[in-house]
Design an enzyme around this catalytic site. Structure first.
Site, PDB file in Angstrom:
ATOM      1  N   ASP A 143       8.849  -1.872   3.864  1.00 12.38           N
ATOM      2  CA  ASP A 143       8.560  -0.731   3.007  1.00 12.38           C
ATOM      3  C   ASP A 143       9.235  -0.977   1.659  1.00 12.38           C
ATOM      4  O   ASP A 143      10.447  -1.228   1.610  1.00 12.38           O
ATOM      5  CB  ASP A 143       9.111   0.555   3.657  1.00 12.38           C
ATOM      6  CG  ASP A 143       8.199   1.748   3.438  1.00 12.38           C
ATOM      7  OD1 ASP A 143       7.810   1.974   2.281  1.00 12.38           O
ATOM      8  OD2 ASP A 143       7.901   2.462   4.418  1.00 12.38           O
ATOM      9  N   ASP A 159       5.671   2.484  -1.150  1.00 13.55           N
ATOM     10  CA  ASP A 159       5.907   3.930  -1.060  1.00 13.55           C
ATOM     11  C   ASP A 159       5.542   4.651  -2.365  1.00 13.55           C
ATOM     12  O   ASP A 159       6.000   4.242  -3.442  1.00 13.55           O
ATOM     13  CB  ASP A 159       7.400   4.137  -0.769  1.00 13.55           C
ATOM     14  CG  ASP A 159       7.748   5.568  -0.444  1.00 13.55           C
ATOM     15  OD1 ASP A 159       7.317   6.055   0.611  1.00 13.55           O
ATOM     16  OD2 ASP A 159       8.466   6.198  -1.251  1.00 13.55           O
ATOM     17  N   GLU A 202       0.743   3.429  -0.726  1.00 15.36           N
ATOM     18  CA  GLU A 202       0.620   4.846  -0.398  1.00 15.36           C
ATOM     19  C   GLU A 202       0.165   5.593  -1.643  1.00 15.36           C
ATOM     20  O   GLU A 202       0.792   5.461  -2.699  1.00 15.36           O
ATOM     21  CB  GLU A 202       1.952   5.408   0.094  1.00 15.36           C
ATOM     22  CG  GLU A 202       1.806   6.829   0.593  1.00 15.36           C
ATOM     23  CD  GLU A 202       3.120   7.583   0.701  1.00 15.36           C
ATOM     24  OE1 GLU A 202       3.182   8.569   1.425  1.00 15.36           O
ATOM     25  OE2 GLU A 202       4.092   7.189   0.031  1.00 15.36           O
ATOM     26  N   HIS A 225       4.813   8.775   9.914  1.00 13.34           N
ATOM     27  CA  HIS A 225       6.065   9.525   9.994  1.00 13.34           C
ATOM     28  C   HIS A 225       6.084  10.767   9.104  1.00 13.34           C
ATOM     29  O   HIS A 225       7.069  11.497   9.094  1.00 13.34           O
ATOM     30  CB  HIS A 225       7.220   8.601   9.595  1.00 13.34           C
ATOM     31  CG  HIS A 225       7.104   8.164   8.160  1.00 13.34           C
ATOM     32  ND1 HIS A 225       6.045   7.406   7.693  1.00 13.34           N
ATOM     33  CD2 HIS A 225       7.882   8.399   7.083  1.00 13.34           C
ATOM     34  CE1 HIS A 225       6.189   7.209   6.394  1.00 13.34           C
ATOM     35  NE2 HIS A 225       7.288   7.794   5.996  1.00 13.34           N
ATOM     36  N   ASP A 226       5.017  10.990   8.332  1.00 13.69           N
ATOM     37  CA  ASP A 226       4.999  12.114   7.392  1.00 13.69           C
ATOM     38  C   ASP A 226       4.163  13.296   7.850  1.00 13.69           C
ATOM     39  O   ASP A 226       4.058  14.283   7.117  1.00 13.69           O
ATOM     40  CB  ASP A 226       4.467  11.638   6.031  1.00 13.69           C
ATOM     41  CG  ASP A 226       5.485  10.795   5.281  1.00 13.69           C
ATOM     42  OD1 ASP A 226       6.695  10.979   5.506  1.00 13.69           O
ATOM     43  OD2 ASP A 226       5.070   9.949   4.468  1.00 13.69           O
TER      44      ASP A 226
HETATM   45  C1  GLC Z   1       6.642   8.673   1.051  1.00 14.06           C
HETATM   46  C2  GLC Z   1       7.223   8.443   2.420  1.00 14.06           C
HETATM   47  C3  GLC Z   1       8.021   9.635   2.799  1.00 14.06           C
HETATM   48  C4  GLC Z   1       9.151   9.786   1.808  1.00 14.06           C
HETATM   49  C5  GLC Z   1       8.617   9.861   0.379  1.00 14.06           C
HETATM   50  C6  GLC Z   1       9.714   9.633  -0.611  1.00 14.06           C
HETATM   51  O1  GLC Z   1       5.738   9.710   1.037  1.00 14.06           O
HETATM   52  O2  GLC Z   1       6.219   8.131   3.330  1.00 14.06           O
HETATM   53  O3  GLC Z   1       8.531   9.561   4.097  1.00 14.06           O
HETATM   54  O4  GLC Z   1       9.886  10.930   2.095  1.00 14.06           O
HETATM   55  O5  GLC Z   1       7.656   8.870   0.119  1.00 14.06           O
HETATM   56  O6  GLC Z   1      10.177   8.320  -0.564  1.00 14.06           O
END
Ligand code: GLC
Ligand code: CA
Length: 551
Positions: A99, A200, A254, A326-327
């Site tokens: 990540d 991310d 993402e 995980h979100d």
């Molecule tokens: C992304 C991650 C999330 C995190 C956020 C800030 O959305 O998937 O878990 O809290 O970024 O880094």
């Protein structure tokens, strides 16, 4: 023209390390635990692992607040355990994806500590603004997690921008020195042998010049002024040309609020800067943009999301397929049904696994883990959940606020993986895990499913193996049928040699099924299903079928 890339033939598994498996008995998941489970993943049919952050971190946002990009957290086993996992994965033919979290760092990162003291060259590594004479904050942006996006720093006597938690200051990507740091990080891990990066919230890294107020968005104020910002493609291109192109690796970005059309600016195989994209549209069939604005599940919305990405990327870019991470809360509790737990978990598995793209399976998804209903806010660990509980004005009573978390909290997906019916679900030998396990582990766990040939786990194994054996999934054309049906999701994949038809029921009762023109079910092979003795003209609740025709 489609490029030949190895990731297109693979199925990935996401590990959120704190809750995967504790290998040293201190109550928290770690890389020793991952090492123990490499064969389990291989047996599942997994070809690669994406690790949510495993770097040193104070853990203000589950590791997405990084204090050192070039090391592995000691509580996860440090570099030694990581290299063992890396080698162990490679020996088994599995890839490792890290990540990359470079929109922000932890406030405990050395760069921030120096930046707040104006020590060169770090002074402009972050986004600092002086107080305004009228006493107002530098602009009206919200953070995604904890109120306003600005926090006053006593040391520097200025505000810093944080689009996420207070302990996650945003980096100033307009500073070329910061971009050089990113390239250093990429090279560091690639030189060690990692195979790719999940980037991310990468679409947030270029903010609009002048950081203007936002008058468009009622919530997440500011997002139009930093999502897909002015220099995003330039920066991504720079990372690609200077580093990524020199390695055999892939990137997956993402991207909140992205349509297939917009995505093509990033992932078009001719001239994109990255390889795949994690879009959120497939996660919005039961909410408006965020899980905290829930709406009733709408099958048409879900189908529209999956289909539009299949149609619009075809031949131009490659999909990333996922239904959990995980979100978000667990998919069975959202798009499926806890009352039809086993059926709906299997149906959802086949529903996305036979589409075109690279599938990702999130830890625990393969055994159908479901949402969690803790009795007190004290059991939650996630910064977003805790802030929301204490600040959400709409839901006043304690009970209502807790129930809101049962439905929407990210922690639904972060309880420890349920390996067995032993103490603490076999996740840890410690008396108390870092986060409580879901009490349903007594009946919902991997060991039990290992023994049961009819389990969700066995279904995932079978579906993944089947997927890999079907050329039409990899090379074929997707077509959806009856898009307006509020009961069924039906699609086909077809290439020169074969075609499949995937039929999914989202009904809690029996429903009639009329065959689709051009698909003679009498000549088909039923290669996957989740009920005994299926009846051609009737679908059981949450039934799924995959039919195959060889040409
Ligand atoms: C992304 C991650 C999330 C995190 C956020 C800030 O959305 O998937 O878990 O809290 O970024 O880094
Ligand atoms: Ca541990």
């Amino acid at each position: 023209m489609e490029r030949k890339r190895w990731y297109k033939d693979m199925v990935f598994y996401q590990i959120w390390p704190r809750s995967f498996k504790d290998g040293n008995g201190d109550g928290m998941g770690d890389l020793w635990g991952v090492y123990e489970k490499l064969d389990y993943l291989k047996d599942l049919g997994i070809d690669g692992i994406w690790f949510s952050p495993i770097y040193p971190s104070p853990g203000a946002d589950g590791g997405y607040d990084i204090a050192d990009y070039m090391d592995i957290a000691p509580e996860f086993g440090g570099m030694e355990a990581f290299k063992k996992v890396l080698d162990g994965a490679h020996e088994r033919g599995m890839k490792i994806v890290m990540d990359l979290v470079v929109n922000h760092t932890s406030d405990e990162h050395e760069w921030f500590q120096k930046s707040r003291q104006r020590i060169e060259p770090y002074t402009d590594y972050y986004i600092w603004r002086p107080a305004r004479p009228d006493g107002k904050l530098p602009n009206n942006w919200d953070s995604n997690f904890e109120g306003a996006a600005w926090t006053w720093d006593e040391v520097r006597q200025e505000y810093y921008l944080h689009l996420f938690a207070i302990k996650q200051p945003d980096l100033n990507m307009d500073n070329p020195l910061v971009r050089e740091e990113v390239k250093k990080i990429l090279r560091f891990w690639l030189d060690m042998g990692v195979d790719g990066f999940r980037e991310d919230v990468i679409t947030y890294i270029s903010k609009k010049d002048g950081l203007p107020d936002d008058h468009l968005f009622p919530i997440y104020k500011g997002m139009p002024n930093y999502n897909h910002g002015p220099r995003i493609h330039q920066y991504l291109q720079e990372f690609k040309e200077d580093v990524l192109d020199h390695y055999d690796c892939f990137t997956i970005a993402e991207a909140p609020l992205v349509s297939p059309k917009l995505a093509l600016d990033y992932i078009d195989e001719e001239n994109g800067q990255i390889d795949m994209m994690i879009q959120f549209q497939c996660q919005c069939a039961d909410c408006l943009f965020t899980d905290y604005l829930p709406t009733p599940f709408d099958l048409r919305k879900m189908k529209q999301a999956f289909s539009s990405w299949q149609y619009k990327l075809k031949g131009r870019a490659w999909n990333a397929l996922y239904i959990e991470n995980h979100d978000h809360p667990r998919i069975v509790s959202r798009y499926g049904s806890e009352d039809f737990w086993k059926e709906s978990a299997k149906m959802l598995c086949a529903m996305y696994l036979f589409q075109q793209g690279t599938p990702f399976v999130y830890q625990g998804q393969e055994i159908g883990m479901i949402n969690w209903k803790p009795q007190s806010i004290d059991e939650y660990r996630d910064v977003q959940t805790i802030w929301n509980y204490h600040h959400s004005a709409l839901h006043k009573s304690e009970e209502e606020r807790l129930k809101r978390q049962w439905r929407s909290a990210r922690d639904n997906a972060r309880t420890p993986v349920q390996w067995s019916s032993e103490n603490n679900a076999g996740f840890t030998t410690a008396e108390t895990p870092w986060m409580n396990v879901n009490p349903n582990y007594t009946w919902l766990n991997a060991a039990q499913q290992e023994e049961d040939p009819d389990s969700i786990l066995h279904f995932y194994r079978k579906a993944i193996a089947l997927r890999k054996s079907l050329s039409c999934v990899r090379h074929g054309v997707y077509q959806e049928y009856r898009p307006l049906s509020g009961e069924h999701y039906i699609y086909s994949m077809e290439d020169d040699t074969q075609k499949i038809l995937v039929v999914c029921s989202f009904c809690k009762r029996d429903s009639n099924f009329r065959s689709i023109k051009g698909f003679d079910l009498n000549t088909a092979q039923l290669i996957l299903g989740n009920v005994d003795n299926p009846r051609t003209d009737l679908l059981k609740p949450y039934e799924v079928r995959v039919y195959l025709w060889n040409k």
